[in-house]
Design an enzyme around this catalytic site. Structure first.
Site, short mmCIF file in Angstrom:
data_model
loop_
_atom_site.label_atom_id
_atom_site.label_comp_id
_atom_site.label_asym_id
_atom_site.label_seq_id
_atom_site.Cartn_x
_atom_site.Cartn_y
_atom_site.Cartn_z
N SER A 225 0.70 -1.25 -0.04
CA SER A 225 0.02 -0.14 -0.12
C SER A 225 0.88 1.18 0.06
CB SER A 225 -0.85 0.25 1.30
OG SER A 225 -1.74 1.14 1.31
N HIS B 239 -2.14 7.53 -4.77
CA HIS B 239 -2.17 6.16 -3.91
C HIS B 239 -2.24 4.96 -4.91
CE1 HIS B 239 -5.43 3.25 -2.76
NE2 HIS B 239 -4.77 2.88 -1.77
N ASN C 257 -2.55 0.25 -4.30
CA ASN C 257 -2.50 -0.67 -3.55
C ASN C 257 -2.86 -1.88 -4.20
OD1 ASN C 257 -4.97 -2.65 -1.95
ND2 ASN C 257 -3.34 -1.91 -0.59
N ARG D 41 -3.39 -6.25 -3.39
CA ARG D 41 -3.42 -6.98 -2.20
C ARG D 41 -4.18 -8.36 -2.70
NH1 ARG D 41 -7.18 -2.96 -2.45
NH2 ARG D 41 -9.39 -3.72 -2.63
#
Length: 304
Positions: A90, A104, A106, A108
């Site tokens: 992240s 940003h 991310n 996962r």
């Protein structure tokens, strides 16, 4: 079948690559690393960069955690199993320059190992995305950013970009302000194998999203880092940062998941800007660059 150990190793490599690229981009600041363990299982590597030449505050965090899933999260995820494993990278970067955007990213992976029994369908999925939050929306930058993401998506599935772009528009929306957090990007969750997309394909897509971060952000930073800016523009930057903070504290699913699963608070809240301002009922001057930016914080703009 890909294993969680392989995913962990590749995500750690991506964290290393991005940190090296950001240190090179900044030219002054270096990442500080803190290794941590989570009560209940797992841990991670928190890496923070601060007070650089262009990067005022940023985090590139890796985690791999597991154990017992709290009841509130079982209900939120609509699953029955108690055990879970989650890993990811992240990133949030706050520049010190109002003409350089916040970014940003991310990537996962989530699984519930106790569902992997004979005759049972495994509960597992990939999620992630990347989005841009300019303090001032520069249309050429927005087009470059979205075209870059579309190129990544199109390598894996012709339908990914439009689907994930809409998902980002809907997800990164500040309902109480009736505006998007920024110019969006792509966002996806619970992405699983299908007839035309294998688990290996999804994993490779996840890594490709991760590895798109450094070249895209490097280009955007270098376009503007040497431009002069005014005190008024700096104050507007602080106001736009407050919107970013509002979204992360009120709506962000990752923040909520981290808090509900006894995550590390410093790592969870590293996304918050170092300085933000809330001015009462501020209204930008008609025809100003600030007013133009607000007019472009809308869903469904076709930047690509």
């Amino acid at each position: 079948m890909i294993t969680k150990e392989q995913i962990v190793a590749d995500y750690q490599a991506i964290q290393d690559e991005i940190c090296a690229a950001l240190e090179h981009l900044d030219g002054v600041a270096k990442f500080e690393q803190e290794l941590w363990t989570r009560e209940g299982g797992g841990g991670g590597r928190t890496r923070v960069i601060q007070n650089g030449d262009i990067l005022e505050k940023g985090g590139v965090n890796f985690s791999a955690v597991g154990g017992q899933l709290p009841e509130v999260m079982k209900k939120a995820l609509k699953v029955d199993s108690d055990d879970f494993f989650a890993t990811g990278v992240s990133i949030v970067i706050h520049p010190n320059h109002p003409l350089v955007p916040i970014i940003h990213m991310n990537i996962r992976y989530f699984e519930m190992p106790s569902t992997f029994g004979e005759g049972k369908e495994p509960v597992r999925w990939f999620g992630g995305g990347i989005d841009l939050t300019p303090h001032y929306v520069v249309e050429d930058d927005a087009k470059f950013f979205h075209k870059s993401l579309k190129a990544v998506c199109d390598r894996f599935n012709a339908g990914f970009y439009n689907r994930f772009k809409k998902w980002a528009d809907d997800y990164f929306f500040i309902k109480h302000r009736d505006e998007t957090r920024g110019i969006g990007g792509i966002f996806y969750d619970r992405l699983t194998a299908t007839e035309d997309t294998s688990w290996d394909d999804i994993f490779e897509f996840s890594k490709a999203v991760g590895r798109s971060f450094a070249p895209v952000y490097t280009e955007l930073v270098n376009r503007h880092r040497n431009e002069a800016f005014t005190e008024q523009q700096q104050q507007w930057q602080y106001q736009r940062r407050s919107r970013y903070a509002e979204f992360n504290l009120v709506y962000d699913a990752g923040t909520k998941f981290g808090l509900e699963t006894n995550g590390r608070i410093e790592s969870i809240l590293m996304s918050l800007p170092p300085t933000a301002k809330w001015l009462y009922n501020f209204q930008p001057e008609a025809g100003s660059e600030e007013a133009k930016t607000l007019s472009l914080l809308k869903k469904d703009i076709n930047w690509a």
